[in-house]
Enzyme design. Structure first.
Site, mmCIF file in Angstrom:
data_model
loop_
_atom_site.group_PDB
_atom_site.id
_atom_site.type_symbol
_atom_site.label_atom_id
_atom_site.label_comp_id
_atom_site.label_asym_id
_atom_site.label_seq_id
_atom_site.Cartn_x
_atom_site.Cartn_y
_atom_site.Cartn_z
ATOM 1 C CD GLU A 49 -3.003 -0.751 -0.070
ATOM 2 O OE1 GLU A 49 -3.082 0.407 -0.539
ATOM 3 O OE2 GLU A 49 -3.665 -1.703 -0.524
ATOM 4 C CE1 TYR A 132 -6.807 3.308 -0.326
ATOM 5 C CE2 TYR A 132 -4.418 3.356 -0.054
ATOM 6 C CZ TYR A 132 -5.554 2.788 -0.603
ATOM 7 O OH TYR A 132 -5.445 1.686 -1.402
ATOM 8 C CG ASP A 150 -8.011 3.166 -4.843
ATOM 9 O OD1 ASP A 150 -9.233 3.169 -5.127
ATOM 10 O OD2 ASP A 150 -7.224 2.304 -5.275
#
Length: 355
Positions: A49, A132, A150
């Site tokens: 990520e 996020y 996203d």
């Protein structure tokens, strides 16, 4: 945009599609394996990520393989030398991510015994982990029903509900819609399913609506507005900055480089000594007196907020002490791949001229 509540069956439909069409990614546990009880490694989820921020899957694959071969566990990464990690990261861009990667690995190792926290708030307290990334790790690694947003998910939500408010103003409405659809059963697989849908079918240009599992309920497809969504604010014109890079080689092939300050652009990375990058004309400021020769071509590179035009000057480095704050690297120890992209462009230009 019609004011309708999402059909709970939408999530189930997407999961059925994901079970058949999930992308094969090196950091992902496939749906069948997940159903068999195989849980993702939080370290690999976190690493992927962080790497994927502002970067494509295609660009990240090789970096992910190299990092996990060299540092297979978070404790190994925490013990790594800063320069080694920055060297492996070179070329991936957004170098603050690499510095935060080390800070986070060391915090997880020192404060959590090498075990990533399993909830959003404690993940958010770690260095370099924003909302996020905390949501993505919580959902994917620990199957928490977090809303993972996203660019792919924003695009899918904008089209599914025909939301015309431009980004970034639309973000709260898009997240609210995504939250309504996030199931409590298999939320990790669902988060990856929405991202896969955006990456493979609901693409920015020419979405493949005919094979989309959400084709019938998609409001933008019905209205014929899907290709124009999500709408965005007009982009600001990027300024152009200029600078000079100085490449000095000793007679035995050793090269003179600097380690950039930890803070700021390209922080902590190796690079050529040079002038500041500014929109106004740059004055010559070589690291030592010599017969500096300017290359005919220039380096052109684009960062997030500006374009850069870099002149390259080269000289022979005399024997003797190295100028302060600079490092002499023997040719056998020098790896061009350790340089950030803009510095490697300067090196390639110089090598082409010296060949």
């Amino acid at each position: 945009m019609r004011d309708t509540s999402p059909d709970p069956a939408l999530s189930a439909t997407l999961l059925e599609w994901y079970d058949r069409h999930a992308r094969d990614l090196p950091w992902r546990v496939a749906p069948a394996a997940r159903r068999a009880g195989v849980m993702p490694d939080p370290y690999r989820v976190w690493l992927s990520e962080v790497m994927l921020q502002q970067t494509t899957v295609a660009a990240v694959r090789d970096y992910f393989h190299r990092f996990t071969r060299r540092w297979p566990r978070v404790e190994a990464l925490a013990a790594a030398e800063d320069a080694d990690v920055m060297g492996e990261w070179a070329g991936l861009g957004y170098y603050a991510r690499a510095r935060n990667l080390l800070k986070c690995a060391r915090a997880v190792t020192a404060d959590h015994g090498g075990v990533f926290p399993d909830d959003h708030d404690r993940l958010l307290a770690l260095p370099g982990i924003g909302p996020y990334t905390a949501a993505a790790i919580s959902a994917i690694a620990f199957d928490r029903p977090e809303v993972v947003m996203d660019g792919n998910v924003e695009r899918v939500m904008a089209r599914l509900f025909d939301i015309h408010t431009p980004l970034p103003d639309a973000k709260p409405a898009l997240k609210a819609r995504a939250a309504q659809l996030t199931p409590r059963t298999r939320p990790g697989d669902y988060a990856q399913a929405v991202m896969d849908l955006g990456a493979t079918i609901c693409s920015p240009k020419s979405p493949a609506c005919g094979i989309c599992p959400w084709r019938d309920p998609c409001q933008a497809r019905s209205a014929g507005t899907a290709p124009e969504l999500p709408k965005k604010q007009p982009k600001k014109t990027k300024p152009t900055r200029r600078g000079i890079a100085y490449i000095a080689e000793r007679a035995d092939g050793a090269l003179l480089l600097e380690r950039r300050p930890d803070s700021g652009l390209l922080g902590g990375m190796l690079g050529w000594p040079g002038t500041p990058w500014a929109e106004t004309p740059t004055e010559d400021a070589p690291p030592f007196a010599a017969d500096w020769q300017e290359l005919e071509a220039e380096v052109r590179h684009t960062f997030t907020h500006f374009h850069l035009i870099l002149r390259v000057r080269a000289a022979r480095l005399p024997d003797g002490p190295v100028p302060p704050r600079l490092h002499l690297i023997e040719r056998t120890a020098f790896r061009p791949s350790d340089l950030p992209t803009v510095m490697r462009k300067a090196y390639d230009l110089w090598r082409g001229g010296a060949a």
